[in-house]
Scaffold this motif. Sequence first.
Motif, short mmCIF file in Angstrom:
data_model
loop_
_atom_site.label_atom_id
_atom_site.label_comp_id
_atom_site.label_asym_id
_atom_site.label_seq_id
_atom_site.Cartn_x
_atom_site.Cartn_y
_atom_site.Cartn_z
N UNK A 68 27.36 58.37 39.11
CA UNK A 68 26.48 57.60 39.98
C UNK A 68 26.90 55.94 40.44
N UNK A 69 28.04 55.76 39.54
CA UNK A 69 27.75 53.88 39.95
C UNK A 69 29.03 54.06 40.68
N UNK A 70 29.61 55.21 40.78
CA UNK A 70 31.20 55.24 41.77
C UNK A 70 32.46 53.85 42.08
N UNK A 71 32.36 54.03 41.87
CA UNK A 71 33.81 53.04 41.66
C UNK A 71 33.61 51.71 42.04
N UNK A 72 34.24 51.69 40.77
CA UNK A 72 33.80 49.56 40.25
C UNK A 72 34.31 48.43 40.97
N UNK A 73 33.60 48.30 42.01
CA UNK A 73 34.62 47.12 42.55
C UNK A 73 33.93 45.66 42.27
N UNK A 74 34.67 44.86 41.69
CA UNK A 74 34.56 43.62 41.20
C UNK A 74 32.97 42.72 41.84
N UNK A 75 32.41 41.99 41.37
CA UNK A 75 31.88 41.07 43.04
C UNK A 75 32.16 39.68 43.00
N UNK A 131 36.40 30.03 44.47
CA UNK A 131 36.63 29.94 42.85
C UNK A 131 37.74 30.62 41.89
N UNK A 132 37.48 31.99 42.87
CA UNK A 132 38.71 32.53 41.57
C UNK A 132 40.38 32.54 42.14
N UNK A 133 40.36 31.77 43.57
CA UNK A 133 41.36 31.06 44.41
C UNK A 133 41.79 29.76 42.85
N UNK A 139 42.32 40.87 45.08
CA UNK A 139 42.15 41.66 45.74
C UNK A 139 41.50 43.41 45.58
N UNK A 140 41.31 43.46 44.39
CA UNK A 140 39.80 44.81 44.50
C UNK A 140 38.25 44.33 44.88
N UNK A 141 38.48 42.29 45.24
CA UNK A 141 37.04 42.50 46.12
C UNK A 141 37.06 42.15 47.11
N UNK A 149 54.27 40.98 51.59
CA UNK A 149 52.64 41.67 52.24
C UNK A 149 51.72 42.11 53.56
N UNK A 150 52.80 41.39 54.51
CA UNK A 150 52.47 41.43 55.63
C UNK A 150 53.27 42.84 55.76
N UNK A 151 54.55 42.77 56.01
CA UNK A 151 55.15 44.19 55.97
C UNK A 151 54.08 45.55 55.68
N UNK A 152 54.59 45.62 54.50
CA UNK A 152 53.48 47.17 53.62
C UNK A 152 52.55 47.08 53.98
N UNK A 153 51.71 46.09 53.42
CA UNK A 153 50.11 46.09 53.50
C UNK A 153 49.53 46.37 52.21
N UNK A 154 48.20 46.61 51.80
CA UNK A 154 47.77 46.62 50.39
C UNK A 154 47.69 48.01 51.17
N UNK A 155 47.75 49.36 49.89
CA UNK A 155 48.19 48.31 48.50
C UNK A 155 49.17 48.60 47.95
#
Length: 436
Positions: free
Chosen positions: A224-231, A241-243, A266-268, A305-311
Amino acid sequence: MTLFDPPAPLAERLRPRTVAEVVGQSHLLGPGKPLTRVLQSGRLGSLILWGPPGVGKTTLARLLAGEVGAHFIALSAVTAGVKDVREAVTEAERLKGRGQRTILFLDEIHRFNKAQQDALLPHVESGLLTLIGATTENPSFEVNPALRSRARTLVLQALSTEEVRGLLQRALSDERGLPGVSAEPEALDLLARLAEGDARRALSTLEVAATLSNPVTPEAVTEAFGRHLPQMDKNGEDFYNLISALHKSVRGSHVDASLYWLARMIEGGADTLYVARRIVRMAAEDIGLADPQALRLAVAARDTAEFLGSPEGDLALAQAVVYLALAPKSNSVYVAWKNAVRAVQEGETLPVPLHLRNAPTHLMREQGYGKGYAYYFDDPEGSFAQDYLPDGAHLDLYAPTGEGWEARVAERWRKLQEAHGESEQARDPEEKPAPA
């Protein structure tokens, strides 16, 4: 109740009916606390309620209006405009004639621009409207100072895991909740953790999980929750604040914390190239010459990071963060640069000595430009003997540390200073130290 008349969501059905039913916020609603004293006095002034999603800002505003017997007008800054504010003012003036006060609740007040916020000012100042604004963003940045000065800011806190669990148990036992539904203790524990203090999120997930399994199981909660994405608000205070936490963890050489804050960003959904640029800055600011390879690796991680992208490119950022956290630290160049900028901004403007000036024309050479310059590779001693600042000028900007590779730099710097100092003394025998 029919298919075309569905019940209200569980979170709406379980809204507290009195202040006593509010879960959490004991720092505001406990004995002797700010809102408790306000309600006891019956004098409710304008408020800014600042807190994360799902902690009861809207509910609290409604309850406060009910406690003081005020008419409640609710607007959302996402859809409302100055026209809606004018209509609220008109209604407030009509009710004032009957001796009733009006509370205007403006959800997501940070969405109002400066002009829209200014439209509220005269009516809040006159007391026609008591404003209760709700925001997930720091009011110091998002609410006009003039409006902020006329309202008291109260900080609401995310619910604790225990408070969320208690709310879930109430949903299973309250007749307004999910009668006939039960849940395994492990399922409630899991959901209370995943909700991260957001009551609405917890109740909405429980309602969906109850349609998948009765009793509700941890597996049903997970589905029900689905993928857990941090707020994380990608444009708000959470992001910065995270930076800040990432940068300070790298500076503090804490590898695990650095990786955790990077993963949170990244996950956010943070812009990976922005994060990569900050990592490059860390290499220049906090590692510097203690490990010159750090800056190269950080730039390479940014390019990857620019060349490959995420993830795929995220791994390069992780590699850079681990390297920077492990590297010896030095901010000597960072400090020296700030000293240099300060010397330029606040000090006397120093002229370039004639022998250091560019002399591309015959006229310039006749004026003495470049005359007497000692080219290091032809005349090392003469190079050290010449001045690189105007006569009498002295700057002390750079001070290398003994960290990592910069320990070698420090020794080289010491010898260079000695060489320059000996040359100066040779030019002015009176300043030579007396023999030992």
